[in-house]
Design a protein around this motif. Sequence first.
Motif, mmCIF file in Angstrom:
data_model
loop_
_atom_site.group_PDB
_atom_site.id
_atom_site.type_symbol
_atom_site.label_atom_id
_atom_site.label_comp_id
_atom_site.label_asym_id
_atom_site.label_seq_id
_atom_site.Cartn_x
_atom_site.Cartn_y
_atom_site.Cartn_z
ATOM 1 N N PRO A 1 22.142 79.297 25.791
ATOM 2 C CA PRO A 1 22.029 78.674 27.119
ATOM 3 C C PRO A 1 20.815 79.211 27.864
ATOM 4 O O PRO A 1 20.306 80.304 27.557
ATOM 5 N N GLU A 2 20.379 78.499 28.869
ATOM 6 C CA GLU A 2 19.148 78.862 29.569
ATOM 7 C C GLU A 2 19.328 79.995 30.572
ATOM 8 O O GLU A 2 18.337 80.511 31.091
ATOM 9 N N ASP A 3 20.577 80.381 30.838
ATOM 10 C CA ASP A 3 20.809 81.414 31.853
ATOM 11 C C ASP A 3 21.161 82.765 31.233
ATOM 12 O O ASP A 3 21.846 83.575 31.851
ATOM 13 N N VAL A 4 20.711 83.033 30.003
ATOM 14 C CA VAL A 4 20.914 84.345 29.401
ATOM 15 C C VAL A 4 19.558 84.967 29.099
ATOM 16 O O VAL A 4 18.521 84.284 29.097
ATOM 17 N N GLU A 5 19.570 86.272 28.843
ATOM 18 C CA GLU A 5 18.388 86.994 28.392
ATOM 19 C C GLU A 5 18.610 87.420 26.949
ATOM 20 O O GLU A 5 19.750 87.620 26.516
ATOM 21 N N LEU A 6 17.544 87.577 26.197
ATOM 22 C CA LEU A 6 17.659 87.938 24.782
ATOM 23 C C LEU A 6 17.253 89.392 24.572
ATOM 24 O O LEU A 6 16.180 89.816 25.014
ATOM 25 N N MET A 7 18.112 90.157 23.880
ATOM 26 C CA MET A 7 17.797 91.552 23.572
ATOM 27 C C MET A 7 17.678 91.744 22.062
ATOM 28 O O MET A 7 18.508 91.252 21.300
ATOM 29 N N SER A 8 16.637 92.479 21.663
ATOM 30 C CA SER A 8 16.415 92.838 20.267
ATOM 31 C C SER A 8 16.148 94.327 20.165
ATOM 32 O O SER A 8 15.529 94.928 21.064
#
Length: 769
Positions: free
Chosen positions: A422-429
């Motif tokens: 979804p567009e309202d999350v952030e991605l963590m790696s």
Amino acid sequence: MKPLLGFFLIVTLLCLPYPGSSQSRLPRGSYPPALTFEHFPNRLFAFVWRNWNLVSAEKMARLLHCETWQVRDIAQAMGLEEKEPLFPAYSRQLYISLLRRNWHLLPYEQLLELTELSENQLDFALKEDDFLFHKFGRLKPRVERLQYSLPTAEAWEKAAQIYGQVDGHIQPPLPEEPRFAFIEQLSQVRSSANPSENAGSSGKGLRLIYSYFGVFGDPLVDPKNDPFPDGLLQKLAEKGVNGVWLHVVLNQLAPGGADFPEFGDRSSERLANLREMARRAQKYGISIYLYINEPRAMPARFFASRPDMAGLSKQGLTTLCTSNEKVQHWISQSLTHVFEQVPELGGVFTITASENLTNCASHGGKAACSRCSKRPYAEIIAEVNRLIAEGVHRAKPSARVVAWDWGWNGHGPARDVIAELPEDVELMSVSEWGLPIERGGVETRVSEYSLSAVGPGPRALDHWAAAKERGLNTVAKVQWNSTWELSALPWLPVMDLVAKHAANLNQAGVDGYMLSWTLGSYPSPNLEIAHKFSQNPSATVEQVLDELAWERYGRQRVSLVRKAWTGFSDAFQEFPYHQKVVYNAPQQYGPANLLFLEPTGYASTMVGFPYDDLAGWSGPYPPEVLVRQFEKVALGWKKGLDLLGEAAALPSTDLQKENLAEDLILAKAAYLHFLSVAQQGRFILLREQWRRSPSPFVYLQLRNLLEMEIQSAARLYALARVDSRIGFEASNQYYYLPQDLLEKIINCEQLLDTLAVQAASLHRGTGWQ
């Protein structure tokens, strides 16, 4: 370590009793004979030594069915002094240490008595407490019940020798900081400071961290085990932290409604305590984030009345299938409930493919689910994140939802999942994951957290780019303080590596950091590096490190300290990095790991028992190469130590002197850990030569290595006595205590005697000189 999350309770009500004796229902594995420890007169003396001042003499006497004075006699014969026992005050922070040090000494029945755990609690802990039984080798050594019997004259004589051996190496008596003193120190609030001063909210981007001493379990119903007292929050905020995270189990935190009436027991109490904790944290510019690893799998009996919700089954647990609308509704609505009740929360971060069985795709086995088998993997993983985000944002639109790509597609490329988020999350790696490295001529890739390898790696860069293409913010999962490369210390002074990594992440344009897993959470100077870059993104590595050295130690020390940091950093890049090495080699224990002249036959375990399994320590490195690499690390680290020692000799203010003295202790301790791994590995290589073809040359080398290990143990003992942080890591508790280092001295002295007898016999039989 991978996100090993089993240590957090699933639900106590599901741990129902079942029939049978403790020996039959607690896990035993292959159940081999326990090791014997010949440096003690017998198992009774070993038990008293290893538990002295951890539990009371009275408790040991009850367990041994003897009088308290008889236990004290044994202790006094070995030179042990009685102090206030630790276990009553720190039972939650010490029970893993007690289990580990008695694993080969006591059967399960007596381990239950010693730790004061019920049978169900121990069974649950071994299975779910950070995969504890796995750490212990997935086996329980076979040992008979230990009972007191009157020691023989020979046993008393050997005990007197132990007294003399220890006394001969440890003089004069050293001051000691009580174990766990760091908890009180970190909990103290500086009354002169304004709570908002240096608040973590300053600067840009998320800077999220765990508690250095958080007790695993259920802190929201046990306020005495508060993982974030005000003093710790204050100290973290001063290092630029603006978020702390707490693991929760959703079915404990929110009611389940008509579909799941079992859920939510004591949830109101937990939410009230969470609200109070979140409000306290806000005073320091820090928000609390919840770690969401849902929905948790359930025992088969849970689905007797709701078979339509069951997904795939694995190892006695069955997934709540997230393709089911009722399951979807519960996930989303439960998070809405939590954020409505605790609006002070900053947000959540998710793992949707961890070791814990959650959704049907979490372990790559969706084909076993009739519903999920028809859906793409990426769709299922992204949908779970969407359900979580919808639930959170329904109650609090400004809350952050960070989706962690850990485990997606088996840690492979996961652009397919990112495209569905979804567009309202952030991605963590994980920043350094997949980074190609070469150490000692062996090429490998980073597949764990690493300080010695400077990221970011190709997987993170590709995933962040994919996220940016979609307009998602990005977060780097890093370890600035410590990793399993050496987790027994609160932080390592490899500032050049931390600064280069932080600068690289600035250049990569990431929007925030998660600064630790369950290890590496100390409010250290390393954290200030990331904070300085966040305050001044255009700063150079040299500017940041010069400024940090000046602030911490004074202007006149900057040059020497900077050279020392570079020395430590260069040395650490020789670390023979591999997942097998960081988990199985003895760097967590250093000189506390015992030596044996005959192979034990036991395989090394994941940060639990290294034993003498050099092949198991080495991973892809030939054992000789592994040993040489640790020798390189130790040699280079010693150069940094010498420079830091020079800096300590310069005149300074009291605070600067205190900072440098404290940091020098940790740097010395790190050196002894690395040096000891090299010495232990070299000893095992020579031991095999001695067993195959004994010679005077091998004999002298073995003796020399044993004497060097005695020196290392004695030196680390002195350091650990004055710094209670040494040897501690939250999820493993104390790897070792000062008395374990004294045991290593006794162990080496006994091996020296045995080796001398063997050499004398060979000399008489063969005449070698």
